[in-house]
Design a protein around this motif. Sequence first.
Motif, PDB file in Angstrom:
ATOM      1  N   ILE A 183      29.136  23.097  82.871  1.00 57.37           N
ATOM      2  CA  ILE A 183      28.976  21.658  83.098  1.00 57.37           C
ATOM      3  C   ILE A 183      28.682  21.385  84.574  1.00 57.37           C
ATOM      4  O   ILE A 183      29.394  21.847  85.467  1.00 57.37           O
ATOM      5  CB  ILE A 183      30.232  20.879  82.660  1.00 57.37           C
ATOM      6  CG1 ILE A 183      30.609  21.237  81.221  1.00 57.37           C
ATOM      7  CG2 ILE A 183      30.008  19.379  82.816  1.00 57.37           C
ATOM      8  CD1 ILE A 183      29.526  20.974  80.210  1.00 57.37           C
ATOM      9  N   GLY A 184      27.587  20.632  84.797  1.00 57.84           N
ATOM     10  CA  GLY A 184      27.191  20.308  86.157  1.00 57.84           C
ATOM     11  C   GLY A 184      26.212  21.299  86.752  1.00 57.84           C
ATOM     12  O   GLY A 184      25.606  21.015  87.806  1.00 57.84           O
ATOM     13  N   GLN A 185      26.031  22.453  86.100  1.00 56.06           N
ATOM     14  CA  GLN A 185      25.065  23.435  86.581  1.00 56.06           C
ATOM     15  C   GLN A 185      23.646  22.964  86.257  1.00 56.06           C
ATOM     16  O   GLN A 185      23.444  22.018  85.491  1.00 56.06           O
ATOM     17  CB  GLN A 185      25.318  24.799  85.926  1.00 56.06           C
ATOM     18  CG  GLN A 185      26.716  25.348  86.130  1.00 56.06           C
ATOM     19  CD  GLN A 185      26.876  25.986  87.506  1.00 56.06           C
ATOM     20  OE1 GLN A 185      25.933  26.030  88.299  1.00 56.06           O
ATOM     21  NE2 GLN A 185      28.090  26.439  87.817  1.00 56.06           N
ATOM     22  N   PRO A 193      14.379  20.838  86.798  1.00 51.83           N
ATOM     23  CA  PRO A 193      15.828  21.118  86.813  1.00 51.83           C
ATOM     24  C   PRO A 193      16.588  20.175  85.874  1.00 51.83           C
ATOM     25  O   PRO A 193      16.569  18.955  86.066  1.00 51.83           O
ATOM     26  CB  PRO A 193      16.214  20.884  88.270  1.00 51.83           C
ATOM     27  CG  PRO A 193      15.200  19.896  88.769  1.00 51.83           C
ATOM     28  CD  PRO A 193      13.935  20.170  88.033  1.00 51.83           C
ATOM     29  N   MET A 194      17.234  20.749  84.888  1.00 54.64           N
ATOM     30  CA  MET A 194      18.024  19.969  83.926  1.00 54.64           C
ATOM     31  C   MET A 194      19.510  20.166  84.222  1.00 54.64           C
ATOM     32  O   MET A 194      19.997  21.300  84.257  1.00 54.64           O
ATOM     33  CB  MET A 194      17.725  20.421  82.493  1.00 54.64           C
ATOM     34  CG  MET A 194      16.280  20.251  82.067  1.00 54.64           C
ATOM     35  SD  MET A 194      15.917  18.535  81.636  1.00 54.64           S
ATOM     36  CE  MET A 194      14.192  18.692  81.146  1.00 54.64           C
ATOM     37  N   ARG A 195      20.208  19.066  84.395  1.00 46.74           N
ATOM     38  CA  ARG A 195      21.652  19.143  84.637  1.00 46.74           C
ATOM     39  C   ARG A 195      22.386  19.304  83.307  1.00 46.74           C
ATOM     40  O   ARG A 195      22.179  18.528  82.370  1.00 46.74           O
ATOM     41  CB  ARG A 195      22.135  17.891  85.364  1.00 46.74           C
ATOM     42  CG  ARG A 195      23.640  17.879  85.683  1.00 46.74           C
ATOM     43  CD  ARG A 195      23.981  16.725  86.606  1.00 46.74           C
ATOM     44  NE  ARG A 195      23.573  15.453  86.039  1.00 46.74           N
ATOM     45  CZ  ARG A 195      24.324  14.717  85.203  1.00 46.74           C
ATOM     46  NH1 ARG A 195      25.546  15.139  84.868  1.00 46.74           N
ATOM     47  NH2 ARG A 195      23.885  13.558  84.759  1.00 46.74           N
ATOM     48  N   VAL A 196      23.235  20.305  83.219  1.00 46.63           N
ATOM     49  CA  VAL A 196      23.970  20.593  81.984  1.00 46.63           C
ATOM     50  C   VAL A 196      25.130  19.612  81.842  1.00 46.63           C
ATOM     51  O   VAL A 196      25.968  19.495  82.744  1.00 46.63           O
ATOM     52  CB  VAL A 196      24.501  22.040  81.968  1.00 46.63           C
ATOM     53  CG1 VAL A 196      25.286  22.313  80.684  1.00 46.63           C
ATOM     54  CG2 VAL A 196      23.354  23.038  82.109  1.00 46.63           C
ATOM     55  N   VAL A 197      25.152  18.892  80.722  1.00 44.70           N
ATOM     56  CA  VAL A 197      26.236  17.930  80.486  1.00 44.70           C
ATOM     57  C   VAL A 197      27.129  18.352  79.316  1.00 44.70           C
ATOM     58  O   VAL A 197      28.189  17.761  79.103  1.00 44.70           O
ATOM     59  CB  VAL A 197      25.668  16.519  80.208  1.00 44.70           C
ATOM     60  CG1 VAL A 197      24.928  15.998  81.426  1.00 44.70           C
ATOM     61  CG2 VAL A 197      24.772  16.518  78.971  1.00 44.70           C
TER      62      VAL A 197
END
Length: 414
Positions: A183-185, A193-197
């Motif tokens: 999470i947050g990576q 760039p996709m932020r992991v939620v």
Amino acid sequence: MRYLFSFYADAARIALQSILAHKLRAFLTLIGIIIGVAAVVVVGASVSGLNTYVTDRVAKLLGANHFMMARVASTKHLSDDEFERMNRRNKRLNWDDYEWVKEHCKECSEVGAEVGSQVDLKQDGIEFPGCIVFGVTANMSEIEDKTIVEGRFISNDEVERSALVCVLGGDIKDKYFPNTDAIGQTLKVRGLPMRVVGVEEKRGAFFGDSLDRHIYIPATTHLQIFGRNGLQIHGKAPTRENFQPTIEDARVTMRNKHRLKGGEEDDFGLVNVEDLNNQIDQFTASIAAVVVPITLITLLVGGIVVMNIMLVSVTERTFEIGLRKAVGATRKQILMQFLIESGMLCAFGGVIGLLMAWGVVTLITALAGITMTITIGYILLAIIVSSVIGMIAGIYPAFKAARLDPIIALTKTT
């Protein structure tokens, strides 16, 4: 009634005494019946287990009370001609189709959209070929009954503003963020760039295809990155009882959007979980229809062995039969005596076979992790068939015993 009860009780007692007097011979006689019953029950448990496995996988893949509309979709196998005809006739579904169905389908508890594309991921020297990137609306988590084990699913706000966020499948998470909180990576998809939620719970494989090689991003983001690429509209009924009315409501709603007249064929495909489950039931029923009769042949062989041993029993008990007839036993009573004995013999074999099947099923379930279900239908089939075979196998020996002349029978001492 008292006479009938007394007769059958005495017949059962004598039959039991005869069986117990030759325990080893009775057991060897029943091996065919035992193996036959065990085979029928284990095969039935395997078929039921396969049905349960595939149905569970479908539920994990699609969710419950779920249907889907797409340009080309069908629960049955399409020939090349059928596929080409649907591909030429059917319209590509667009975002406005999704919004129309969402607004006008009154029976639907949820209406969502999904679109998928395959990409090869590469980040920090780590490659992951064949990843499926799904663009989804926020409610696809509820429609497909997804379980998020870390973080959360995509929100409505992120769909509206085409945010660069994603939810990872289990295999993707293990590949890029092993032994750490994802999470947050950031994970790059097509260079963005996709932020992991969130991280989805592992779902395993379905017919060899992993369900954990997926990434979920907002549908609007997907459309911007990959373009118009086969949008699917997904719906969910509030209850199973309302499933068919909900599907029909969604179908009529889509036909109205496409201005189709009453006699015109749908220009979109529609599939639902119930149809898939029915096809699974038909598939496993076809397997059972082929395999179960083959295993029943073992019971037939066992019945022949029972007939042979009952003929031996009649020969051994000729003096006893003659004595019973001399003191007033009728042909019918002698006949019923041996039928009850052969039926009881096979019923015992059926019970032992059932216990053996239970042991085999329990062992396979424990060692292989495959869920096998012993259903009451196969239990009754095995017990009833084994008893009936026993009765049929005892008819000729019983008939032979009933026809013995008491005077001649009394002269036999063996």
